[in-house]
Enzyme design. Structure first.
Site, short mmCIF file in Angstrom:
data_model
loop_
_atom_site.label_atom_id
_atom_site.label_comp_id
_atom_site.label_asym_id
_atom_site.label_seq_id
_atom_site.Cartn_x
_atom_site.Cartn_y
_atom_site.Cartn_z
N GLY A 72 0.83 -1.19 0.00
CA GLY A 72 0.00 0.00 0.00
C GLY A 72 0.87 1.25 0.00
O GLY A 72 2.07 1.19 0.27
N GLY A 120 0.31 -5.12 0.38
CA GLY A 120 -0.88 -5.02 -0.46
C GLY A 120 -0.77 -5.78 -1.76
O GLY A 120 -1.78 -6.20 -2.33
N GLU A 143 5.02 -5.86 7.50
CA GLU A 143 4.31 -4.77 8.17
C GLU A 143 4.79 -4.46 9.58
O GLU A 143 4.66 -3.31 10.05
CB GLU A 143 2.80 -5.07 8.20
CG GLU A 143 2.11 -4.89 6.86
CD GLU A 143 2.33 -6.04 5.90
OE1 GLU A 143 1.92 -5.91 4.73
OE2 GLU A 143 2.91 -7.07 6.30
N ASP A 151 -1.83 -7.35 7.01
CA ASP A 151 -3.27 -7.22 6.77
C ASP A 151 -3.60 -7.76 5.37
O ASP A 151 -2.99 -8.71 4.93
CB ASP A 151 -3.72 -5.77 7.00
CG ASP A 151 -3.13 -4.79 6.01
OD1 ASP A 151 -2.02 -5.03 5.48
OD2 ASP A 151 -3.77 -3.74 5.76
#
Length: 365
Positions: A72, A120, A143, A151
């Site tokens: 992301g 992501g 992360e 996530d």
């Protein structure tokens, strides 16, 4: 038919829908606009009888393939998290809805996972029906380096790795290559980098009876194994099966081996709070379907930014890595030994009643 936005290129050629992530200067890091473009395109194609399957790839500065997606847009997360921009909430809700759609897509979805595939990028490839890696694949869920957690469905797909590989990858953020990715059930097939272009073009020019024929055609041109040796997981399984983060770090630090010492040193650099959160996440997710895992992660990410106003581990972690680049995050609490159970357990309390959850509509096929 071609539909183009600046950072996501989509077209139908023959009987296949093709998507190219086209933000090479940022290693195709996903912005809110890209998430929206991907979601809109996949929703349109899922009911289009002319599209039998979907293929997705990344691009790099010299052309197509090269890198898939680095994750992301963390600079956006820092800016939005620092200023209270409501688009932060939109980004995670819509990104997780996209991840869910891919996991439950009614047509074959073929991901060309060349180069960097992280964060992501894993979220838009792990749900693929055919996950193709190359000799240049560098795969990770890093992360915890930025005070976040794996996530985009990371709880679901990491917890399905063999043994306790999922805990190891989630806590350390270590990078793996193609052979390990296949062995750890994070990829399905290997294709040399040089052969990607020919397969991509063949998918556009062949005639297929149905979607399964598209997938079978692609799979027949890949290899079941990648070159290189697969990492032994004996030490990983022994250490990362332990019940707590404290037990894991104590065991590693008492072990004089190079692997144990380097792994302990890596964990000591991560957010102590998020290590506790992540261990619980992976273990809870083993008993969840994709939709339930993504709802849990949506709860968790809300807490990452708002549980302690002005004390977001994620905002601080991104600041240290990508904004100020001092690589000296001021974690709070600063040590693994100082994280209270009350603090990490708070991440698993949903801010919403079930019927009002932003991802309440997700249902697995």
């Amino acid at each position: 038919m071609t539909e183009t936005t600046a950072d996501v290129l989509a077209e139908v050629r023959g009987q296949v829908g093709f998507i190219t992530l086209n933000r090479p200067k940022a290693i195709n890091a996903l912005s809110l606009g890209m998430v929206r473009a991907l979601l809109a395109q996949l929703l349109a194609w899922q009911h289009d009888d002319k599209v039998l399957a979907v293929a997705i790839r990344g691009s790099h500065k010299e052309g197509v393939f090269g890198h898939f997606c680095a994750g992301g847009d963390i600079r956006f997360l820092h800016a939005a998290g620092s200023t209270g921009n409501p688009e932060l909430e939109d980004f995670f809700t819509e990104e997780y809805a996209l991840n869910h759609l891919i996991f439950n897509y009614p047509k074959p979805y073929i991901a060309f996972m060349d180069g960097i595939v992280m964060g992501g990028g894993m979220g838009i490839s792990q749900g693929a029906s055919l996950r193709i890696v190359t000799e240049k694949t560098k795969m990770a869920m890093p992360e915890t380096v930025i005070g976040l957690f794996p996530d985009v469905g990371g709880g679901y797909f990491l917890s399905r790795c063999p043994g306790h590989v999922g805990e190891w990858l989630a806590l350390t953020g270590d990078t793996i290559t193609a052979a390990d990715a296949i062995a750890f059930k994070l990829a399905d097939a290997y294709l040399p980098t040089a052969e990607q272009g020919a397969l991509w073009e063949a998918l556009a020019t062949q005639s297929f009876a149905d979607g399964q024929a598209v997938q079978a055609f692609a799979q027949a041109r890949t290899q079941a194994q990648a070159p290189g040796t697969v990492r032994s997981t004996a030490d990983i399984d022994r250490v990362f099966a332990l019940p707590t983060v404290q037990a894991i770090i104590d065991t590693l630090e008492a072990d004089g081996s190079e692997w144990a010492q380097s792994t302990a040193a890596a964990l000591r650099k991560r957010s102590p709070l998020m290590l506790h959160v992540v261990l619980e996440q992976i273990r809870r997710a083993r008993g969840m379907d994709v939709a339930s895992d993504l709802r849990m992660e949506r709860d968790m990410v809300r807490h990452c930014f708002y549980l302690r106003p002005g004390q977001s581990e994620t905002v601080e972690g991104v600041r240290a890595l990508a904004v100020d680049k001092d690589h000296n995050p001021q974690w709070n609490p600063p040590r693994i030994e100082e994280v209270s159970e009350e603090l990490w357990r708070a991440f698993f309390v949903s801010p919403w009643p079930a019927h009002s959850h932003p991802l309440a509509m997700l249902k697995d096929a």
